[in-house]
Design a protein around this motif. Structure first.
Motif, PDB file in Angstrom:
ATOM      1  N   PRO A 101      34.306  50.598  33.458  1.00 44.11           N
ATOM      2  CA  PRO A 101      33.075  50.437  32.676  1.00 44.11           C
ATOM      3  C   PRO A 101      33.028  51.469  31.545  1.00 44.11           C
ATOM      4  N   LYS A 102      32.801  51.000  30.347  1.00 45.95           N
ATOM      5  CA  LYS A 102      32.885  51.883  29.190  1.00 45.95           C
ATOM      6  C   LYS A 102      31.746  52.903  29.125  1.00 45.95           C
ATOM      7  N   TYR A 103      30.629  52.581  29.784  1.00 45.31           N
ATOM      8  CA  TYR A 103      29.520  53.533  29.738  1.00 45.31           C
ATOM      9  C   TYR A 103      29.805  54.802  30.546  1.00 45.31           C
ATOM     10  N   ILE A 104      30.860  54.769  31.377  1.00 44.86           N
ATOM     11  CA  ILE A 104      31.232  55.970  32.122  1.00 44.86           C
ATOM     12  C   ILE A 104      31.611  57.095  31.166  1.00 44.86           C
ATOM     13  N   PHE A 105      32.294  56.751  30.088  1.00 41.55           N
ATOM     14  CA  PHE A 105      32.702  57.759  29.117  1.00 41.55           C
ATOM     15  C   PHE A 105      31.486  58.353  28.406  1.00 41.55           C
ATOM     16  N   LEU A 106      30.517  57.514  28.132  1.00 38.71           N
ATOM     17  CA  LEU A 106      29.289  57.977  27.490  1.00 38.71           C
ATOM     18  C   LEU A 106      28.492  58.895  28.421  1.00 38.71           C
ATOM     19  N   ILE A 107      28.347  58.485  29.668  1.00 40.51           N
ATOM     20  CA  ILE A 107      27.573  59.277  30.622  1.00 40.51           C
ATOM     21  C   ILE A 107      28.245  60.624  30.882  1.00 40.51           C
ATOM     22  N   SER A 108      29.584  60.650  30.872  1.00 41.83           N
ATOM     23  CA  SER A 108      30.284  61.921  31.073  1.00 41.83           C
ATOM     24  C   SER A 108      29.969  62.900  29.945  1.00 41.83           C
ATOM     25  N   LYS A 109      29.864  62.388  28.721  1.00 42.92           N
ATOM     26  CA  LYS A 109      29.483  63.235  27.589  1.00 42.92           C
ATOM     27  C   LYS A 109      28.070  63.780  27.779  1.00 42.92           C
ATOM     28  N   ASN A 110      27.188  62.938  28.305  1.00 47.64           N
ATOM     29  CA  ASN A 110      25.810  63.367  28.530  1.00 47.64           C
ATOM     30  C   ASN A 110      25.715  64.407  29.639  1.00 47.64           C
ATOM     31  N   VAL A 111      26.533  64.271  30.667  1.00 45.95           N
ATOM     32  CA  VAL A 111      26.531  65.267  31.742  1.00 45.95           C
ATOM     33  C   VAL A 111      26.962  66.623  31.206  1.00 45.95           C
ATOM     34  N   SER A 112      27.967  66.632  30.345  1.00 49.46           N
ATOM     35  CA  SER A 112      28.416  67.876  29.727  1.00 49.46           C
ATOM     36  C   SER A 112      27.296  68.516  28.915  1.00 49.46           C
ATOM     37  N   ALA A 113      26.548  67.682  28.168  1.00 48.91           N
ATOM     38  CA  ALA A 113      25.430  68.187  27.374  1.00 48.91           C
ATOM     39  C   ALA A 113      24.307  68.703  28.266  1.00 48.91           C
ATOM     40  N   ILE A 114      24.091  68.027  29.401  1.00 45.68           N
ATOM     41  CA  ILE A 114      23.044  68.440  30.335  1.00 45.68           C
ATOM     42  C   ILE A 114      23.357  69.818  30.916  1.00 45.68           C
ATOM     43  N   ILE A 115      24.622  70.072  31.204  1.00 45.46           N
ATOM     44  CA  ILE A 115      25.015  71.379  31.748  1.00 45.46           C
ATOM     45  C   ILE A 115      24.688  72.491  30.754  1.00 45.46           C
ATOM     46  N   ASN A 116      25.048  72.273  29.494  1.00 47.31           N
ATOM     47  CA  ASN A 116      24.739  73.264  28.458  1.00 47.31           C
ATOM     48  C   ASN A 116      23.237  73.448  28.311  1.00 47.31           C
ATOM     49  N   PHE A 117      22.517  72.338  28.358  1.00 48.24           N
ATOM     50  CA  PHE A 117      21.063  72.388  28.235  1.00 48.24           C
ATOM     51  C   PHE A 117      20.442  73.164  29.394  1.00 48.24           C
ATOM     52  N   ALA A 118      20.925  72.928  30.607  1.00 48.16           N
ATOM     53  CA  ALA A 118      20.381  73.597  31.787  1.00 48.16           C
ATOM     54  C   ALA A 118      20.576  75.106  31.707  1.00 48.16           C
ATOM     55  N   LEU A 119      21.737  75.535  31.226  1.00 50.83           N
ATOM     56  CA  LEU A 119      21.995  76.963  31.080  1.00 50.83           C
ATOM     57  C   LEU A 119      21.022  77.602  30.092  1.00 50.83           C
ATOM     58  N   THR A 120      20.792  76.912  28.972  1.00 49.46           N
ATOM     59  CA  THR A 120      19.886  77.445  27.964  1.00 49.46           C
ATOM     60  C   THR A 120      18.442  77.388  28.427  1.00 49.46           C
ATOM     61  N   LEU A 121      18.113  76.396  29.243  1.00 46.05           N
ATOM     62  CA  LEU A 121      16.755  76.282  29.775  1.00 46.05           C
ATOM     63  C   LEU A 121      16.418  77.495  30.646  1.00 46.05           C
ATOM     64  N   CYS A 122      17.404  77.993  31.362  1.00 50.56           N
ATOM     65  CA  CYS A 122      17.183  79.203  32.174  1.00 50.56           C
ATOM     66  C   CYS A 122      16.825  80.383  31.274  1.00 50.56           C
ATOM     67  N   VAL A 123      17.517  80.486  30.139  1.00 42.30           N
ATOM     68  CA  VAL A 123      17.217  81.564  29.187  1.00 42.30           C
ATOM     69  C   VAL A 123      15.819  81.384  28.602  1.00 42.30           C
ATOM     70  N   PHE A 124      15.449  80.132  28.375  1.00 42.59           N
ATOM     71  CA  PHE A 124      14.115  79.838  27.847  1.00 42.59           C
ATOM     72  C   PHE A 124      13.030  80.391  28.762  1.00 42.59           C
ATOM     73  N   PHE A 125      13.176  80.184  30.049  1.00 41.45           N
ATOM     74  CA  PHE A 125      12.169  80.678  30.985  1.00 41.45           C
ATOM     75  C   PHE A 125      12.203  82.197  31.124  1.00 41.45           C
ATOM     76  N   VAL A 126      13.364  82.803  30.865  1.00 40.63           N
ATOM     77  CA  VAL A 126      13.419  84.267  30.805  1.00 40.63           C
ATOM     78  C   VAL A 126      12.550  84.770  29.655  1.00 40.63           C
ATOM     79  N   PHE A 127      12.624  84.069  28.510  1.00 43.90           N
ATOM     80  CA  PHE A 127      11.791  84.422  27.366  1.00 43.90           C
ATOM     81  C   PHE A 127      10.311  84.195  27.666  1.00 43.90           C
ATOM     82  N   VAL A 128      10.024  83.142  28.418  1.00 43.10           N
ATOM     83  CA  VAL A 128       8.635  82.879  28.806  1.00 43.10           C
ATOM     84  C   VAL A 128       8.079  84.047  29.607  1.00 43.10           C
ATOM     85  N   ILE A 129       8.903  84.597  30.496  1.00 48.84           N
ATOM     86  CA  ILE A 129       8.487  85.749  31.300  1.00 48.84           C
ATOM     87  C   ILE A 129       8.340  86.988  30.431  1.00 48.84           C
ATOM     88  N   ILE A 130       9.317  87.205  29.545  1.00 50.80           N
ATOM     89  CA  ILE A 130       9.278  88.388  28.667  1.00 50.80           C
ATOM     90  C   ILE A 130       8.052  88.365  27.763  1.00 50.80           C
TER      91      ILE A 130
END
Length: 258
Positions: A101-130
Motif C-alpha cells: 500500500p502506497k500510503y505506508i510510505f506517506l505515514i512513515s514520513k508523518n511518524v518521523s515528523a511526529i517524533i521531532n514534534f514530540a521532542l520539541t513539545l517537551c521543550v515547549f512545556f519547559v518554557f511554559v514552566i519557566i
C-alpha cells in the motif's frame, strides 16, 4: 481505518524500517544529530522573539509562549506535509518492485515528523514552566489539536504526494503556499485588533485553528467552544477524505509516472 491498521501490521517490518531510515537520513552527517530537533526550533524562537517582541509583544503577557505555540505547530505541519509530498517519489524504486500500500510510505514520513514534534513539545512545556504560566487541567486537551493536525497532515500529504508524481513543479508552488499560510496563521501577531469579519476569515485556515486552540488552553486555561472542536474535526475529515479519494483514483497511475 481498521483496514489501514491491518495492512500496516502486515507490512510492519518494512514500515518500521522506513521510519528508521527517514529519521536517520534527516540527521545524516550532522555533528549534533537528533539535537537539531530541539536546537532548530529554539534558534527560530530566539530570532523571532528578538525581532517581533519589539513590535507585537510589548503589551502581551507570555508572548514567548504565544510565539512558541504558533511556530511549533506550524513547523510540524510544514515538515509533515513537505516530507509527505516526496513520500512516493523518494521510494519509487521500492514501489516499482514490491506491491505494498502506497500510503505506508506517506505515514512513515508523518511518524518521523511526529517524533521531532514530540521532542520539541517537551521543550515547549519547559518554557511554559519557566514563564510561570498558571497550570490548568485544560492543558491535557492539547491532545485534540495534535490529533486533528496529524490527520490533516496525512490528508494534505496524500494530495501533495499524488500531485508531485504527475507535476514536479508543485514543490515550488507549495513553498509559496506554505509561506502564505505561515503569514496568515498569526504566529507572531494577534488577530484581536482586526474587525470581527476579518477575524472570522482566519478561521478558514485549518493550521491557524489548531494554533488558536492550543493558545486558548495554555494561555487562557479554558477549553474552546464545542463549535470550534467540530470545526477542527471537520477540517481533518475533509482533508483526509480528499486525500484518500485522490490516492484511490490515481493508485494505478502512479507507476507509469515514477
Amino acid at each position: 481505518m481498521q483496514a489501514i491498521t491491518q495492512k500496516i501490521n502486515k507490512h510492519r517490518f518494512m514500515f518500521e524500517e522506513l521510519v528508521k531510515r527517514d529519521f536517520k537520513q534527516k540527521y545524516k552527517r550532522t555533528m549534533l544529530g537528533m539535537a537539531w530537533s530541539l536546537l532548530s526550533p529554539l534558534l527560530q524562537l530566539l530570532v523571532m522573539s528578538l525581532i517581533f517582541t519589539q513590535f507585537f509583544g510589548r503589551k502581551m503577557q507570555f508572548y514567548t509562549i504565544y510565539l512558541f505555540a504558533g511556530n511549533l505547530f506550524f513547523s510540524y505541519f510544514r515538515e509533515a506535509t513537505t516530507g509527505g509530498m516526496n513520500a512516493l517519489m523518494s521510494n519509487a524504486s521500492i514501489i516499482s518492485k514490491i506491491n505494498v500500500p502506497k500510503y505506508i510510505f506517506l505515514i512513515s514520513k508523518n511518524v518521523s515528523a511526529i517524533i521531532n514534534f514530540a521532542l520539541t513539545l517537551c521543550v515547549f512545556f519547559v518554557f511554559v514552566i519557566i514563564e510561570r504560566v498558571p497550570f490548568s487541567w485544560s492543558f491535557l486537551a492539547i491532545v485534540y489539536p495534535i490529533l486533528c493536525l496529524t490527520v490533516m497532515n496525512i490528508g494534505v500529504g496524500m494530495i501533495m504526494s499524488a500531485l508531485f508524481v504527475f507535476f514536479r513543479d508543485i514543490q515550488y508552488l507549495y513553498d509559496v503556499f506554505t509561506l502564505l499560510l505561515m503569514y496568515t496563521s498569526a504566529i507572531f501577531y494577534t488577530v484581536e485588533n482586526y474587525p470581527l469579519q476579518i477575524q472570522r476569515l482566519f478561521l478558514l485556515n485549518p493550521v491557524y485553528c489548531c494554533i488558536k486552540y492550543v493558545r486558548v488552553i495554555i494561555l487562557e486555561g479554558t477549553l474552546p467552544s464545542l463549535g470550534f472542536h467540530l470545526l477542527l474535526a471537520l477540517y481533518a475529515a475533509i482533508l483526509l477524505a480528499i486525500g484518500a479519494i485522490v490516492y484511490k483514483k490515481k493508485n494505478q497511475s502512479f507507476l507509469y509516472y515514477m
